[in-house]
Design an enzyme around this catalytic site. Structure first.
Site, PDB file in Angstrom:
ATOM      1  CG  ASP A  34    -111.023  -9.342 -41.960  1.00 30.18           C
ATOM      2  OD1 ASP A  34    -109.901  -9.620 -42.438  1.00 30.18           O
ATOM      3  OD2 ASP A  34    -111.529  -8.212 -41.960  1.00 30.18           O
ATOM      4  CG  LEU A  84    -114.374  -1.667 -30.860  1.00 36.68           C
ATOM      5  CD1 LEU A  84    -115.278  -1.337 -32.036  1.00 36.68           C
ATOM      6  CD2 LEU A  84    -114.948  -1.067 -29.581  1.00 36.68           C
ATOM      7  CD  GLU A 115    -120.102   5.556 -34.026  1.00 36.69           C
ATOM      8  OE1 GLU A 115    -119.032   5.190 -34.554  1.00 36.69           O
ATOM      9  OE2 GLU A 115    -120.169   6.377 -33.105  1.00 36.69           O
ATOM     10  CE  LYS A 117    -115.176  -3.631 -36.073  1.00 40.13           C
ATOM     11  NZ  LYS A 117    -114.140  -3.781 -37.087  1.00 40.13           N
ATOM     12  CG  ASP A 119    -113.569  -3.977 -43.737  1.00 40.23           C
ATOM     13  OD1 ASP A 119    -112.633  -3.963 -42.911  1.00 40.23           O
ATOM     14  OD2 ASP A 119    -113.860  -4.967 -44.422  1.00 40.23           O
ATOM     15  NE  ARG A 138    -105.426  -0.932 -34.127  1.00 33.23           N
ATOM     16  CZ  ARG A 138    -106.360  -1.856 -34.157  1.00 33.23           C
ATOM     17  NH1 ARG A 138    -107.506  -1.644 -33.548  1.00 33.23           N
ATOM     18  NH2 ARG A 138    -106.180  -2.963 -34.817  1.00 33.23           N
ATOM     19  CE1 TYR A 227    -112.801   5.199 -34.221  1.00 33.95           C
ATOM     20  CE2 TYR A 227    -113.141   4.628 -36.529  1.00 33.95           C
ATOM     21  CZ  TYR A 227    -112.393   4.531 -35.363  1.00 33.95           C
ATOM     22  OH  TYR A 227    -111.265   3.774 -35.337  1.00 33.95           O
ATOM     23  CE  LYS A 298    -117.759   3.973 -31.394  1.00 37.77           C
ATOM     24  NZ  LYS A 298    -117.253   5.049 -32.249  1.00 37.77           N
ATOM     25  CE  LYS A 322    -115.330  -7.934 -37.151  1.00 42.13           C
ATOM     26  NZ  LYS A 322    -114.372  -8.811 -37.314  1.00 42.13           N
ATOM     27  CB  CYS A 416    -121.911 -30.756 -75.109  1.00 42.00           C
ATOM     28  SG  CYS A 416    -123.282 -30.495 -73.977  1.00 42.00           S
ATOM     29  CB  CYS A 419    -126.000 -33.242 -76.158  1.00 43.25           C
ATOM     30  SG  CYS A 419    -125.091 -31.891 -76.927  1.00 43.25           S
ATOM     31  CB  CYS A 432    -123.066 -27.179 -76.140  1.00 43.17           C
ATOM     32  SG  CYS A 432    -124.063 -28.454 -76.907  1.00 43.17           S
ATOM     33  CB  CYS A 438    -127.742 -29.797 -76.251  1.00 45.97           C
ATOM     34  SG  CYS A 438    -127.032 -29.790 -74.586  1.00 45.97           S
TER      35      CYS A 438
HETATM   36  S1  IVH Z   1    -114.540   2.903 -32.156  1.00 42.56           S
HETATM   37  C1  IVH Z   1    -112.095   1.879 -28.369  1.00 42.56           C
HETATM   38  N1  IVH Z   1    -116.104   3.153 -34.237  1.00 42.56           N
HETATM   39  O1  IVH Z   1    -112.894  -1.119 -35.735  1.00 42.56           O
HETATM   40  C2  IVH Z   1    -113.003   1.925 -29.540  1.00 42.56           C
HETATM   41  N2  IVH Z   1    -114.181   1.785 -34.434  1.00 42.56           N
HETATM   42  O2  IVH Z   1    -112.173  -3.478 -33.888  1.00 42.56           O
HETATM   43  C3  IVH Z   1    -112.311   2.285 -30.765  1.00 42.56           C
HETATM   44  N3  IVH Z   1    -113.878   0.811 -36.650  1.00 42.56           N
HETATM   45  O3  IVH Z   1    -109.665  -0.318 -34.840  1.00 42.56           O
HETATM   46  C4  IVH Z   1    -113.020   2.046 -31.998  1.00 42.56           C
HETATM   47  N4  IVH Z   1    -115.658   1.687 -37.569  1.00 42.56           N
HETATM   48  O4  IVH Z   1    -110.546   0.871 -36.842  1.00 42.56           O
HETATM   49  C5  IVH Z   1    -114.996   2.586 -33.740  1.00 42.56           C
HETATM   50  N5  IVH Z   1    -117.577   3.469 -36.032  1.00 42.56           N
HETATM   51  C6  IVH Z   1    -116.458   2.925 -35.525  1.00 42.56           C
HETATM   52  C7  IVH Z   1    -115.627   2.106 -36.297  1.00 42.56           C
HETATM   53  C8  IVH Z   1    -114.490   1.549 -35.705  1.00 42.56           C
HETATM   54  C9  IVH Z   1    -114.596   0.933 -37.769  1.00 42.56           C
HETATM   55  C10 IVH Z   1    -112.655   0.000 -36.518  1.00 42.56           C
HETATM   56  C11 IVH Z   1    -111.523   0.736 -35.861  1.00 42.56           C
HETATM   57  C12 IVH Z   1    -111.014  -0.152 -34.775  1.00 42.56           C
HETATM   58  C13 IVH Z   1    -111.719  -1.456 -35.056  1.00 42.56           C
HETATM   59  C14 IVH Z   1    -112.073  -2.115 -33.744  1.00 42.56           C
END
Ligand code: IVH
Length: 680
Positions: A34, A84, A115, A117, A119, A138, A227, A298, A322, A416, A419, A432, A438
């Site tokens: 990523d 985001l 919050e 994020k 994965d 999505r 979320y 947010k 990030k 080795c 030695c 070894c 050694c």
């Molecule tokens: S809010 C318009 N909250 O991150 C805002 N997204 O790059 C919508 N994600 O596609 C996202 N944890 O899949 C939000 N606590 C969180 C999140 C979260 C993971 C992911 C989500 C989104 C991506 C955005």
């Protein structure tokens, strides 16, 4: 850059990003980490900002994800599922906050919600009259795939909402993920059945979710955190109004209606709290049960969110912070073979330096030849390096698509590299056979011998050991006690004073507790606890050499494997010679059986801590007795504590001592040590 060059670069970046985005979203098979994707994406964003006229309507920066597969039916989102914007450090996060304040024409910090994020995979869940109607991915943000059957197999997804105050039509958004534990189990099973392993938990979650057969999804342990609320509609005067006016309230609602909301969601009302949240969550990251790749911030108040609005692909009222990438791509230039204390040979990858997990990495372990085989890695390959938390960096996988033409196979050397003794392969471990002849094994053996938990020779660091072995001032372990000040002062960075200190420290280490000495010998699989058990069973070191297999196995926690390791050690004439040499140089391990008779040695310079209510003495009286016997008395437990004297109602100190494996004795034992046995 000239506009022509910029144009060519924009085309090039767009093409690469589209390819990777297809691999990631549509095929569930990401080809690059990523972080690499983000880096290329940011390059394109920067170029397009510099040359707005060159931006293509179909640029990857204009859309979110890629079109769905044809095999699932498609669902158009009622409200687009956006992405985001990212920030990568505290300064950029502060800028985000400042932008919020200035757009809202406020002097204040705009209250946020922080919050994790998660994965995983974003999902939209649609409820009609409280019943799950459909679930969609999505997709490209406008249209997603219908994954209802699969989502219904996930336990955190309510099929019927709880309570009765939900809107008639309700869309809840969240992230479907696989816990680290479930991911490991899945890969373990895949390996047992010779199937392909998944690259990471997100990829495994995506693969599990996009199954045409929902029974397969059901067999994978997926979870979900909700979320946000997406779309709301009521057939009455409430219309699209929800019961909440802030994001926090909305989360409280969806929690009440039966969704899992992450525990670490937090209201943030000033810049200081923001910093603290970032640092706390960054530290907690590796310990969490699921993977997070950053934090999301947010704006809390919906009124402020709507004033701020959106830009093309993301809301202005939120951002993703990030974390430093834990994966990065680099070139594997060479493989060296390191020799450990027991002779085990470990292949180590020498890499083109790469920034990953917050540091520059130029070496990564390859563990053993089986791992090399499993990875299919060759010298010259492009590889993904992973560095999570403080864990040693490792080679995660090879990017086969980018394999250069001239790569070479990694071969285990026959001799080795240090030695030149022959290398033997036992099961997965190559060793070894040079033992202490050694220099590499000798260095590691001496480092272990003088280490803190072993003989604890102050100031005898790794670099010093390496110099002394290289200069042949140490040719065996017992040479430590033959070192003289004139030898030492010739060394790099060693003045008169440090040489004096070191010789004193060596001298002071001559009367160790027997368990430390036994541990220092470095018998395979004899750690501190086993060493203590062995020391408790004997009263001179020679008894160890007399012990039979039966006698060893009769001891607590010693099984046949450890017993055979001890016997292998004691049966070797060179080990007996080592102990003879050490004792003749004045090294005298102290056995607890003898300590009672010789109270001074038992407590001199030992650090004790006293806790709880003792039967006969106050803690202060005990303290005085200990001090008279030559002990140091401390108020808190640390790794340096030698004994904890514990009475009734001993609390946290007892717990801590036990967790650090510090011997705990009662009042009677303490009195025995100072030779004042209790009559009652
Ligand atoms: S809010 C318009 N909250 O991150 C805002 N997204 O790059 C919508 N994600 O596609 C996202 N944890 O899949 C939000 N606590 C969180 C999140 C979260 C993971 C992911 C989500 C989104 C991506 C955005």
């Amino acid at each position: 850059m000239s506009p022509q060059k910029a144009q060519a670069e924009i085309v090039r970046l767009s093409k690469i990003l589209k390819q990777h985005s297809h691999a990631y979203y549509t095929l569930d098979a990401p080809t690059i980490p990523d972080s690499e994707y983000d880096r290329l994406f940011q390059q394109l964003v920067a170029l397009e900002q510099q040359y707005p006229a060159l931006q293509d309507a179909n640029s990857p920066t204009r859309r979110v994800g890629a079109p769905p597969l044809d095999s699932f039916s498609q669902i158009k989102h009622k409200v687009p599922m956006l992405s985001l914007d990212n920030v990568f450090n505290q300064a950029q996060l502060d800028e985000f906050c400042n932008r919020l304040s200035s757009r809202l024409e406020s002097e204040r910090f705009i209250p946020l919600v922080g919050e994790p994020k998660l994965d995983g995979i974003a999902v939209s869940l649609f409820y009609v009259n409280g019943k799950l109607d459909y679930a969609a991915t999505r997709g490209d943000g406008t249209t997603g795939e219908d994954i209802t059957l699969n989502v219904k197999t996930i336990h955190d997804v309510p099929l019927q909402l709880l309570g009765d105050d939900w809107p008639e039509s309700l869309e809840v958004r969240g992230e479907i993920y696989m816990s680290k534990q479930a991911f490991q189990t899945l890969n373990y099973k895949a390996e047992a059945q010779s199937q392909k392993r998944f690259v990471n938990p997100r990829n495994a979650a995506a693969g599990s979710l996009r199954q045409l057969d929902s029974a397969v999804t059901a067999s994978r342990r997926l979870s979900m955190f909700a979320y946000a609320i997406g779309y709301v509609a009521n057939n009455d005067e409430r219309g699209d109004q929800i019961v909440a006016s802030t994001h926090c309230e909305a989360l409280a609602c969806i929690k009440r209606w039966g969704f899992s909301v992450n525990n670490y969601v937090q209201k943030i009302s000033d810049a200081h709290a923001l910093k603290t949240y970032v640092s706390q969550l960054s530290q907690m990251r590796t310990g969490l049960a699921y993977e997070i790749d950053g934090l999301v911030f947010k704006v809390d108040a919906f009124s402020e969110q709507s004033q701020l609005g959106f830009v093309s692909r993301a809301p202005r009222w939120a951002t993703a912070y990030k974390f430093p990438a834990e994966e990065a791509i680099t070139c594997l230039n060479e493989v060296d073979f390191q020799v450990g204390r027991t002779g085990a040979i470990t292949p180590v990858a020498r890499l083109a330096p790469v920034f990953v997990g917050g540091v520059t990495v130029s070496n990564a372990t390859l563990h053993n030849m089986d791992e090399i085989e499993r990875l299919g890695v060759r010298i010259g390959d492009r590889v993904v390096i992973q560095r999570a938390g403080d864990v040693i960096p490792k080679v995660q996988r090879v990017i086969l698509e980018e394999r250069p033409e001239s790569t070479t196979k990694i071969l285990l050397p026959e001799i080795c590299p240090i030695c030149a003794s022959p290398i033997e392969q036992d099961e997965t471990i190559a060793r070894c056979t040079g033992r202490l002849l050694c220099p590499a094994q000798l260095k590691e053996t001496i480092k272990h011998f003088v280490s803190r938990k072993a003989m604890d020779v102050d100031g005898f660091g790794d670099k010093l050991v390496e110099q002394l072995v290289d200069k042949e001032l140490l040719t065996c372990v017992s040479d430590i006690y033959r070192l003289k000040k004139p030898d030492l002062v010739l060394l790099e960075r060693m003045g008169e004073k440090s040489a004096d200190k070191l010789t004193a420290a060596i001298e002071n280490s001559k009367r160790p507790l027997a368990e430390r000495f036994i541990y220092a010998l470095g018998i395979r699989e004899v750690g501190e606890t086993t060493a203590r058990t062995l020391a408790g069973a004997i009263d001179t070191i020679w008894h160890l050499f007399d012990m039979t297999e039966e006698a060893l196995i009769a001891l607590e926690d010693i099984g046949p494997i450890v017993a055979s390791n001890v016997l292998e050690f004691t049966n070797s004439p060179s080990n007996r010679q080592l102990v003879e040499a050490l004792t003749s140089l004045g090294l005298a391990p102290q056995f607890s059986k003898n300590l009672v008779a010789n109270q001074n040695l038992a407590l001199t310079n030992k650090t004790v801590v006293i806790t709880g209510t003792l039967p006969h003495f106050s803690r202060e009286e005990m303290k005085q007795k200990m001090l008279q016997a030559g002990a140091k008395v401390s108020g808190s437990i640390s790794k340096k504590t030698d004994y904890l004297i514990a009475g009734e109602n001993a609390g946290s100190k007892l717990v801590k001592a036990e967790s650090l494996d510090i011997p705990v004795i009662d009042e009677a034992a303490a009195m025995m040590m100072i030779n004042e046995p209790q009559s009652s």
